[in-house]
Scaffold this active site. Sequence first.
Site, PDB file in Angstrom:
ATOM      1  N   ARG A   1     -18.726  -5.270  22.050  1.00 22.12           N
ATOM      2  CA  ARG A   1     -18.595  -4.263  23.106  1.00 22.12           C
ATOM      3  C   ARG A   1     -17.591  -3.219  22.657  1.00 22.12           C
ATOM      4  O   ARG A   1     -16.524  -3.556  22.117  1.00 22.12           O
ATOM      5  CB  ARG A   1     -18.123  -4.897  24.427  1.00 22.12           C
ATOM      6  CG  ARG A   1     -19.198  -5.684  25.174  1.00 22.12           C
ATOM      7  CD  ARG A   1     -20.280  -4.779  25.766  1.00 22.12           C
ATOM      8  NE  ARG A   1     -21.312  -5.521  26.485  1.00 22.12           N
ATOM      9  CZ  ARG A   1     -22.460  -5.937  25.950  1.00 22.12           C
ATOM     10  NH1 ARG A   1     -22.730  -5.694  24.682  1.00 22.12           N
ATOM     11  NH2 ARG A   1     -23.351  -6.568  26.703  1.00 22.12           N
TER      12      ARG A   1
ATOM     13  N   GLU B   1     -21.257   4.632  26.474  1.00 29.64           N
ATOM     14  CA  GLU B   1     -22.609   4.728  25.904  1.00 29.64           C
ATOM     15  C   GLU B   1     -23.549   5.392  26.899  1.00 29.64           C
ATOM     16  O   GLU B   1     -23.518   5.022  28.078  1.00 29.64           O
ATOM     17  CB  GLU B   1     -23.107   3.327  25.521  1.00 29.64           C
ATOM     18  CG  GLU B   1     -22.237   2.720  24.431  1.00 29.64           C
ATOM     19  CD  GLU B   1     -22.563   1.259  24.118  1.00 29.64           C
ATOM     20  OE1 GLU B   1     -23.438   0.675  24.786  1.00 29.64           O
ATOM     21  OE2 GLU B   1     -21.921   0.704  23.216  1.00 29.64           O
TER      22      GLU B   1
ATOM     23  N   HIS C   1     -26.411   1.055  19.695  1.00 29.49           N
ATOM     24  CA  HIS C   1     -26.505  -0.239  20.406  1.00 29.49           C
ATOM     25  C   HIS C   1     -27.900  -0.858  20.242  1.00 29.49           C
ATOM     26  O   HIS C   1     -28.601  -1.132  21.225  1.00 29.49           O
ATOM     27  CB  HIS C   1     -26.153  -0.065  21.900  1.00 29.49           C
ATOM     28  CG  HIS C   1     -25.667  -1.332  22.533  1.00 29.49           C
ATOM     29  ND1 HIS C   1     -24.673  -1.366  23.491  1.00 29.49           N
ATOM     30  CD2 HIS C   1     -26.023  -2.637  22.340  1.00 29.49           C
ATOM     31  CE1 HIS C   1     -24.455  -2.620  23.867  1.00 29.49           C
ATOM     32  NE2 HIS C   1     -25.272  -3.412  23.178  1.00 29.49           N
TER      33      HIS C   1
HETATM   34  P1  NAD Z   1     -20.667 -16.593  23.421  1.00 24.18           P
HETATM   35  O1  NAD Z   1     -20.260 -16.733  24.857  1.00 24.18           O
HETATM   36  O2  NAD Z   1     -21.523 -17.642  22.801  1.00 24.18           O
HETATM   37  O3  NAD Z   1     -19.363 -16.441  22.498  1.00 24.18           O
HETATM   38  C1  NAD Z   1     -18.238 -15.708  22.860  1.00 24.18           C
HETATM   39  C2  NAD Z   1     -17.028 -16.443  22.294  1.00 24.18           C
HETATM   40  O4  NAD Z   1     -15.876 -15.633  22.522  1.00 24.18           O
HETATM   41  C3  NAD Z   1     -16.764 -17.800  22.976  1.00 24.18           C
HETATM   42  O5  NAD Z   1     -16.675 -18.813  21.987  1.00 24.18           O
HETATM   43  C4  NAD Z   1     -15.443 -17.600  23.705  1.00 24.18           C
HETATM   44  O6  NAD Z   1     -14.639 -18.773  23.726  1.00 24.18           O
HETATM   45  C5  NAD Z   1     -14.805 -16.517  22.838  1.00 24.18           C
HETATM   46  N1  NAD Z   1     -13.724 -15.822  23.527  1.00 24.18           N
HETATM   47  C6  NAD Z   1     -13.586 -15.541  24.840  1.00 24.18           C
HETATM   48  N2  NAD Z   1     -12.410 -14.913  25.049  1.00 24.18           N
HETATM   49  C7  NAD Z   1     -11.800 -14.800  23.846  1.00 24.18           C
HETATM   50  C8  NAD Z   1     -10.575 -14.242  23.422  1.00 24.18           C
HETATM   51  N3  NAD Z   1      -9.710 -13.695  24.301  1.00 24.18           N
HETATM   52  N4  NAD Z   1     -10.296 -14.283  22.109  1.00 24.18           N
HETATM   53  C9  NAD Z   1     -11.150 -14.853  21.226  1.00 24.18           C
HETATM   54  N5  NAD Z   1     -12.321 -15.403  21.570  1.00 24.18           N
HETATM   55  C10 NAD Z   1     -12.641 -15.369  22.879  1.00 24.18           C
HETATM   56  O7  NAD Z   1     -21.360 -15.154  23.332  1.00 24.18           O
HETATM   57  P2  NAD Z   1     -22.311 -14.622  22.157  1.00 24.18           P
HETATM   58  O8  NAD Z   1     -23.731 -14.935  22.475  1.00 24.18           O
HETATM   59  O9  NAD Z   1     -21.759 -15.030  20.867  1.00 24.18           O
HETATM   60  O10 NAD Z   1     -22.143 -13.029  22.366  1.00 24.18           O
HETATM   61  C11 NAD Z   1     -20.890 -12.405  22.112  1.00 24.18           C
HETATM   62  C12 NAD Z   1     -20.910 -10.970  22.592  1.00 24.18           C
HETATM   63  O11 NAD Z   1     -21.853 -10.214  21.819  1.00 24.18           O
HETATM   64  C13 NAD Z   1     -21.407 -10.769  24.033  1.00 24.18           C
HETATM   65  O12 NAD Z   1     -20.372 -10.969  24.982  1.00 24.18           O
HETATM   66  C14 NAD Z   1     -21.891  -9.347  24.033  1.00 24.18           C
HETATM   67  O13 NAD Z   1     -20.827  -8.496  24.455  1.00 24.18           O
HETATM   68  C15 NAD Z   1     -22.206  -9.074  22.567  1.00 24.18           C
HETATM   69  N6  NAD Z   1     -23.635  -8.770  22.337  1.00 24.18           N
HETATM   70  C16 NAD Z   1     -23.959  -7.568  21.786  1.00 24.18           C
HETATM   71  C17 NAD Z   1     -25.296  -7.266  21.516  1.00 24.18           C
HETATM   72  C18 NAD Z   1     -25.697  -5.952  20.881  1.00 24.18           C
HETATM   73  O14 NAD Z   1     -26.855  -5.550  20.977  1.00 24.18           O
HETATM   74  N7  NAD Z   1     -24.829  -5.263  20.180  1.00 24.18           N
HETATM   75  C19 NAD Z   1     -26.293  -8.192  21.863  1.00 24.18           C
HETATM   76  C20 NAD Z   1     -25.935  -9.420  22.403  1.00 24.18           C
HETATM   77  C21 NAD Z   1     -24.589  -9.700  22.635  1.00 24.18           C
END
Ligand code: NAD
Length: 318
Positions: A237, A266, A285
């Site tokens: 993000r 965005e 994105h």
């Molecule tokens: P997920 O929930 O499996 O993993 C997120 C991880 O971040 C978790 O392990 C959590 O413990 C950790 N976390 C939370 N707070 C934290 C902190 N303060 N410091 C460090 N780690 C922390 O989610 P995911 O499926 O891996 O997706 C991650 C992110 O990717 C989503 O939240 C979304 O914003 C982004 N995303 C982007 C796209 C894109 O098109 N660019 C698509 C899908 C997801």
Amino acid sequence: MKIVVLDGYTLNPGDLSWEGLESLGSFTCYDRTPAEEIVGRIGDAEIVITNKTPITSETLSACSGVKYIGVLATGYNVVDVKAAAEKGIPVCNIPTYGTSAVSQFVFALLLNICHHVQDHSDSVFRGDWTSNQDWTYWNFPLTELADKTMGIIGFGRIGQATAKIAQGFGMKVLAFDEYQNKDLENDTLKYGSLDEVLAQSDVISLHCPLFPSTEGIINSESIAKMKDGVILINTSRGPLVVEKDLAEALNSGKIRAAGLDVVSTEPIREDNVLLKAKNCFITPHIAWAPSESRSRLMNIAVDNVKAFLEGSVQNRVN
Ligand code: NAD
């Protein structure tokens, strides 16, 4: 049940079908919904589906019929999930549809920085190879990833999938997460503190969600702790990064290059400082958007609503 999709266009610009949701109630899908029309369009609908259209506490107070909010994405920061929980409204996201696509895209950005494939192809088509006196040339420094350290901030699904690919390239992985599963550690993958990840990584890839605690996690202070010449990748993000600080670091060379699929606002604003920063690669994105992952997303969105209607909510985040 009335079902309203507030911004369906990006998920389904015409190559997928809304049939699954259509079959579950009285269905209306808007391509996009401007802020001033959100309340009116939700009206008395019970099921509201959003991708990036914000659902605030005020909207929920104005639309008292809402019983379920579905987010057509993994990141659900567009919904005031706390306000929804206080009103007993489940907010459900799509947790796993894009893990492979997003982790693959991390390397699309990273390999572009390492090899400048498009720049070199453009150069060949401009005639630079034809007129070159040697059999090869390169216009940018080229980088091998093997033995470099990939720092991953947020070691959930996408972070772990990214780690596997990094290991495939012969990289070492240093992961930071609030919750650590030591079983995931092996010879080339270790957890570290945030400071260790910042200080020891050659490439840093962001995969934590956008929370108040992670907003601006990449700022002048954290950048100062990084190695000189580090590469930053952000597919998570935009607001995780203080863009003014990143632009300064790119312009000074402290950060060698950035690959960004997300920015603070965005679509990107014309005055975004990153548009003028050195060695900054920005995509609109698209990490989530291969048709395979969008189809998966659509199916899970339908399953989520079905599960809610059957009284067994799934993928609830609040
Ligand atoms: P997920 O929930 O499996 O993993 C997120 C991880 O971040 C978790 O392990 C959590 O413990 C950790 N976390 C939370 N707070 C934290 C902190 N303060 N410091 C460090 N780690 C922390 O989610 P995911 O499926 O891996 O997706 C991650 C992110 O990717 C989503 O939240 C979304 O914003 C982004 N995303 C982007 C796209 C894109 O098109 N660019 C698509 C899908 C997801």
